[in-house]
Design an enzyme around this catalytic site. Structure first.
Site, PDB file in Angstrom:
ATOM      1  N   LYS A 119       0.720  -1.141   0.146  1.00  0.00           N
ATOM      2  CA  LYS A 119       0.061  -0.040  -0.095  1.00  0.00           C
ATOM      3  C   LYS A 119       0.747   1.486  -0.012  1.00  0.00           C
ATOM      4  O   LYS A 119       0.633   2.265  -0.757  1.00  0.00           O
ATOM      5  CB  LYS A 119      -0.829   0.025   1.360  1.00  0.00           C
ATOM      6  CG  LYS A 119      -1.460   1.358   1.659  1.00  0.00           C
ATOM      7  CD  LYS A 119      -2.406   1.071   2.795  1.00  0.00           C
ATOM      8  CE  LYS A 119      -1.700   1.448   3.981  1.00  0.00           C
ATOM      9  NZ  LYS A 119      -1.305   2.912   4.322  1.00  0.00           N
ATOM     10  N   ASN A 120       1.825   1.323   0.951  1.00  0.00           N
ATOM     11  CA  ASN A 120       2.592   2.577   0.945  1.00  0.00           C
ATOM     12  C   ASN A 120       3.697   2.883  -0.127  1.00  0.00           C
ATOM     13  O   ASN A 120       4.214   3.673  -0.026  1.00  0.00           O
ATOM     14  CB  ASN A 120       3.489   2.297   2.307  1.00  0.00           C
ATOM     15  CG  ASN A 120       2.668   2.587   3.396  1.00  0.00           C
ATOM     16  OD1 ASN A 120       1.205   2.934   3.201  1.00  0.00           O
ATOM     17  ND2 ASN A 120       3.226   2.509   4.605  1.00  0.00           N
ATOM     18  N   ARG A 163      -4.194  10.368   5.219  1.00  0.00           N
ATOM     19  CA  ARG A 163      -3.157  11.571   5.286  1.00  0.00           C
ATOM     20  C   ARG A 163      -2.290  11.421   4.003  1.00  0.00           C
ATOM     21  O   ARG A 163      -1.802  12.554   3.642  1.00  0.00           O
ATOM     22  CB  ARG A 163      -2.400  11.210   6.502  1.00  0.00           C
ATOM     23  CG  ARG A 163      -3.214  11.675   7.664  1.00  0.00           C
ATOM     24  CD  ARG A 163      -2.193  11.680   8.911  1.00  0.00           C
ATOM     25  NE  ARG A 163      -0.855  11.950   8.453  1.00  0.00           N
ATOM     26  CZ  ARG A 163      -0.228  13.152   8.655  1.00  0.00           C
ATOM     27  NH1 ARG A 163      -1.307  14.041   9.318  1.00  0.00           N
ATOM     28  NH2 ARG A 163       0.846  13.527   8.160  1.00  0.00           N
ATOM     29  N   CYS A 169      -5.189  13.661  13.664  1.00  0.00           N
ATOM     30  CA  CYS A 169      -5.002  12.360  13.252  1.00  0.00           C
ATOM     31  C   CYS A 169      -5.008  11.498  14.550  1.00  0.00           C
ATOM     32  O   CYS A 169      -4.255  11.788  15.402  1.00  0.00           O
ATOM     33  CB  CYS A 169      -3.817  12.112  12.711  1.00  0.00           C
ATOM     34  SG  CYS A 169      -3.455  10.721  12.033  1.00  0.00           S
ATOM     35  N   ARG A 214       1.485  14.186  13.655  1.00  0.00           N
ATOM     36  CA  ARG A 214       1.875  13.799  12.080  1.00  0.00           C
ATOM     37  C   ARG A 214       1.702  15.192  11.213  1.00  0.00           C
ATOM     38  O   ARG A 214       1.112  15.303  10.293  1.00  0.00           O
ATOM     39  CB  ARG A 214       1.125  12.781  11.726  1.00  0.00           C
ATOM     40  CG  ARG A 214       1.176  11.383  12.281  1.00  0.00           C
ATOM     41  CD  ARG A 214       0.548  10.461  11.805  1.00  0.00           C
ATOM     42  NE  ARG A 214       1.079   9.824  10.429  1.00  0.00           N
ATOM     43  CZ  ARG A 214       0.368   8.707   9.862  1.00  0.00           C
ATOM     44  NH1 ARG A 214      -0.312   8.031  10.425  1.00  0.00           N
ATOM     45  NH2 ARG A 214       1.017   8.188   8.627  1.00  0.00           N
ATOM     46  N   ASP A 231       4.798   0.378  12.067  1.00  0.00           N
ATOM     47  CA  ASP A 231       3.733   0.016  11.526  1.00  0.00           C
ATOM     48  C   ASP A 231       3.415  -1.532  12.042  1.00  0.00           C
ATOM     49  O   ASP A 231       2.306  -2.267  11.864  1.00  0.00           O
ATOM     50  CB  ASP A 231       3.368  -0.142  10.174  1.00  0.00           C
ATOM     51  CG  ASP A 231       3.079   1.205   9.673  1.00  0.00           C
ATOM     52  OD1 ASP A 231       2.815   2.285  10.535  1.00  0.00           O
ATOM     53  OD2 ASP A 231       3.433   1.735   8.202  1.00  0.00           O
ATOM     54  N   ARG A 236      -8.502  -0.594   4.861  1.00  0.00           N
ATOM     55  CA  ARG A 236      -7.957   0.570   4.276  1.00  0.00           C
ATOM     56  C   ARG A 236      -6.417  -0.085   3.895  1.00  0.00           C
ATOM     57  O   ARG A 236      -5.760   0.284   3.132  1.00  0.00           O
ATOM     58  CB  ARG A 236      -7.528   1.640   5.298  1.00  0.00           C
ATOM     59  CG  ARG A 236      -8.848   2.584   5.604  1.00  0.00           C
ATOM     60  CD  ARG A 236      -8.283   3.569   6.489  1.00  0.00           C
ATOM     61  NE  ARG A 236      -6.919   4.243   5.828  1.00  0.00           N
ATOM     62  CZ  ARG A 236      -6.201   4.851   6.775  1.00  0.00           C
ATOM     63  NH1 ARG A 236      -6.270   4.972   8.059  1.00  0.00           N
ATOM     64  NH2 ARG A 236      -4.928   5.265   6.180  1.00  0.00           N
TER      65      ARG A 236
HETATM   66  C1  UD1 Z   1       4.374   6.779   6.539  1.00  0.00           C
HETATM   67  C2  UD1 Z   1       3.666   5.758   6.447  1.00  0.00           C
HETATM   68  C3  UD1 Z   1       3.098   5.104   7.483  1.00  0.00           C
HETATM   69  C4  UD1 Z   1       4.095   4.763   8.657  1.00  0.00           C
HETATM   70  C5  UD1 Z   1       4.903   5.991   8.811  1.00  0.00           C
HETATM   71  C6  UD1 Z   1       6.345   5.724   9.517  1.00  0.00           C
HETATM   72  C7  UD1 Z   1       2.787   5.958   3.933  1.00  0.00           C
HETATM   73  C8  UD1 Z   1       1.672   6.517   3.261  1.00  0.00           C
HETATM   74  N1  UD1 Z   1       2.257   6.018   5.182  1.00  0.00           N
HETATM   75  O1  UD1 Z   1       3.469   7.838   7.056  1.00  0.00           O
HETATM   76  O2  UD1 Z   1       2.320   3.788   7.325  1.00  0.00           O
HETATM   77  O3  UD1 Z   1       3.611   4.763   9.801  1.00  0.00           O
HETATM   78  O4  UD1 Z   1       5.589   6.473   7.323  1.00  0.00           O
HETATM   79  O5  UD1 Z   1       6.987   4.828   8.935  1.00  0.00           O
HETATM   80  O6  UD1 Z   1       3.809   5.734   3.581  1.00  0.00           O
HETATM   81  N2  UD1 Z   1       6.663  14.650  10.544  1.00  0.00           N
HETATM   82  C9  UD1 Z   1       6.985  15.773  11.075  1.00  0.00           C
HETATM   83  N3  UD1 Z   1       6.547  16.756  10.019  1.00  0.00           N
HETATM   84  C10 UD1 Z   1       6.177  16.322   8.917  1.00  0.00           C
HETATM   85  C11 UD1 Z   1       6.096  14.886   8.653  1.00  0.00           C
HETATM   86  C12 UD1 Z   1       6.494  14.048   9.680  1.00  0.00           C
HETATM   87  O7  UD1 Z   1       7.083  16.298  12.242  1.00  0.00           O
HETATM   88  O8  UD1 Z   1       5.991  17.219   7.948  1.00  0.00           O
HETATM   89  C13 UD1 Z   1       6.795  13.365  11.852  1.00  0.00           C
HETATM   90  C14 UD1 Z   1       5.539  12.804  12.032  1.00  0.00           C
HETATM   91  O9  UD1 Z   1       4.807  13.355  13.012  1.00  0.00           O
HETATM   92  C15 UD1 Z   1       6.284  11.290  12.696  1.00  0.00           C
HETATM   93  C16 UD1 Z   1       7.544  11.390  11.873  1.00  0.00           C
HETATM   94  O10 UD1 Z   1       7.655  12.463  11.377  1.00  0.00           O
HETATM   95  O11 UD1 Z   1       6.536  11.603  13.996  1.00  0.00           O
HETATM   96  C17 UD1 Z   1       7.489  10.258  10.957  1.00  0.00           C
HETATM   97  O12 UD1 Z   1       6.139  10.290  10.133  1.00  0.00           O
HETATM   98  P1  UD1 Z   1       6.076  10.224   8.404  1.00  0.00           P
HETATM   99  O13 UD1 Z   1       7.649   9.330   8.196  1.00  0.00           O
HETATM  100  O14 UD1 Z   1       6.283  11.638   7.805  1.00  0.00           O
HETATM  101  O15 UD1 Z   1       5.103   9.296   8.419  1.00  0.00           O
HETATM  102  P2  UD1 Z   1       4.169   9.298   7.068  1.00  0.00           P
HETATM  103  O16 UD1 Z   1       4.800   9.774   5.838  1.00  0.00           O
HETATM  104  O17 UD1 Z   1       3.074   9.993   7.361  1.00  0.00           O
END
Ligand code: UD1
Length: 420
Positions: A23-24, A93, A117, A122, A307, A399
């Protein structure tokens, strides 16, 4: 109509589970189609509600998708809309991934802020920061991120203060068509991110350093169509591996790539489970009477994946000792704990750390799913609990888990979906 899953616990699982496409990776790969007016053909796309949601967003933006089994072709001759509406973004998201390609191709975008969320803040500040550093004007208006770069984006050096998966993917989509070169430092190196960069290169992008934490991108004028295979979903594979371990069963994870789950499989072996890397998948079986405690902490790849944290906690709930599970990525990803406690688990949450004392058995109960991974953890708990467990709010599971009922039942699980 709301669906629940009724699970009769106590059945050992044995059989083969064919792991679906990731999915990711499928989600960003679909979004990458916005970067070109030529078709992108994706194979092995899982049938999930997140994929349907993404198809809806892309259609809204001007894509003309066609689906045949697990193959999806996406062609966006023209972008007809630069707005990703709240109704889509609130469901998923990952919709934030549309931000960069819209700015890259159209010079502007309006993407709803994801809002609250369940698993933590996030925030999307790093997605926004990338575009600002590359020359876009950004404002937050009426709950939307409004971005504009009428003269295009310009390459630069960007160091991420925190590793972010979709943040890295958005930065890549901003850089591939930018003027000049971009250097991205401290990027995510998850297999899905590496594969995503390979897809962009197949489309004509010039990205080097794939697999390392520094990516160098030489901007190009235009991207073209491509055909691409989605790798197997390592999180789905890890979930069924835990199902095998928990039920003292034997499951062959067809297509699973061992190397994508190295840290996770090492942990599983420490709990007494046998993991064998085979040519076309991974065999996971547990002949032990007991489950040994083993402490883990989550971090970006290649560490233990967040995850799989909730699912692993179910395993530790039944270990013969004490273990800790530390969540380093998200600040509120322990919502499954209260439900597991209702099923008889002995878990105490101390900040980012869950302290678990193994119990002899879990007891079936009605429980409430709160997010995707928490919901599958409750299903796993139901598979080993004494009596009947009813997992409510099942929509979370659809999902991210293709055909989960059939996959589990084919291995001997006793469960059914009920509509209330
Ligand atoms: C992706 C995955 C999700 C997984 C996560 C971590 C997809 C679609 N989803 O989510 O399944 O759980 O990676 O492996 O690929 N953060 C910030 N600012 C930002 C972006 C992120 O502070 O602009 C923080 C988040 O709050 C979190 C950390 O960075 O604490 C990691 O998040 P991130 O890797 O961005 O997760 P996603 O990409 O949303």
């Amino acid at each position: 109509m709301l669906q629940s899953m009724r699970i009769e616990g106590g059945h050992r699982l044995e059989g083969t589970v064919e792991i679906s496409g990731a999915k990711n990776l499928a989600l960003p790969a679909m979004v990458a189609s916005l970067l070109t007016d030529q078709p992108i053909v994706l194979h092995n796309v899982p049938n999930l509600t997140d994929i349907t949601t993404m198809l809806g967003i892309l259609e809204h933006l001007g894509s003309d998708p066609s689906c045949y089994g697990s193959d999806i072709t996406l062609c966006t001759k023209n972008i007809v809309n630069v707005e990703a509406p709240y109704d889509y973004v609130r469901k998923m998201r990952a919709s934030i991934l549309c931000l960069s390609p819209l700015v890259s191709r159209c010079g502007r975008a309006r993407v709803s802020l994801p809002g609250g969320c369940a698993i933590g803040l996030r925030s999307v500040d790093l997605h926004i920061r990338t575009l600002v550093l590359m020359g876009a004007d950004i404002s937050i208006e009426d709950g939307f991120i409004k971005a504009s770069a009428p003269n295009g984006l310009t390459g630069c050096e960007i160091e991420f203060p925190k590793v972010t998966v979709t943040g890295t993917e958005n930065a890549l989509m901003a850089s591939v068509l930018a003027k000049g070169s971009t250097r991205l430092v401290n990027v995510a190196i998850e297999p899905e991110v590496q594969e995503f960069a390979k897809l962009l290169n197949l489309m004509g992008a010039k990205i080097s350093g794939i697999g390392t934490s520094v990516l160098e991108i030489e901007g190009v004028e235009k991207l073209h169509g491509a055909e691409f295979n989605i790798i197997p979903d390592r999180i789905e594979a890890g979930t069924y591996a835990i199902a095998s371990s928990l039920t003292h069963g034997k499951i062959f994870l067809k297509n699973c790539i061992y190397g994508h789950l190295q840290c996770f499989f090492t942990a599983l072996q420490q709990t007494g489970t046998t993991v064998q890397n085979r040519e076309d998948g991974v065999l996971v079986y547990n002949n032990n009477d007991v489950i040994y405690p083993y402490c883990i902490y989550t971090d970006p790849y290649p560490a233990f994946p967040t995850d799989l944290q909730a699912q692993y906690m179910v395993l530790m709930s039944l270990c013969n000792g004490n273990a800790t599970v530390t969540e380093n990525l998200f600040e509120n990803r322990f919502m499954h704990v209260q439900e597991l406690i209702r099923m008889g688990a002995n878990i105490y949450v101390d900040g980012r750390c869950a302290r678990i004392t193994g119990v002899q058995s879990l007891k079936g109960a009605p429980v409430m799913a709160t997010d995707l991974r928490a919901s599958v953890a409750l299903v796993l708990a139901g598979l080993v609990a004494e009596g009947t467990t009813i997992v409510n709010r099942l929509y979370h599971i659809d999902r991210g888990y293709e055909n989960i009922d059939n996959k589990l039942c084919a291995c001997g699980a006793v469960l059914e979906r009920i509509t209330q």
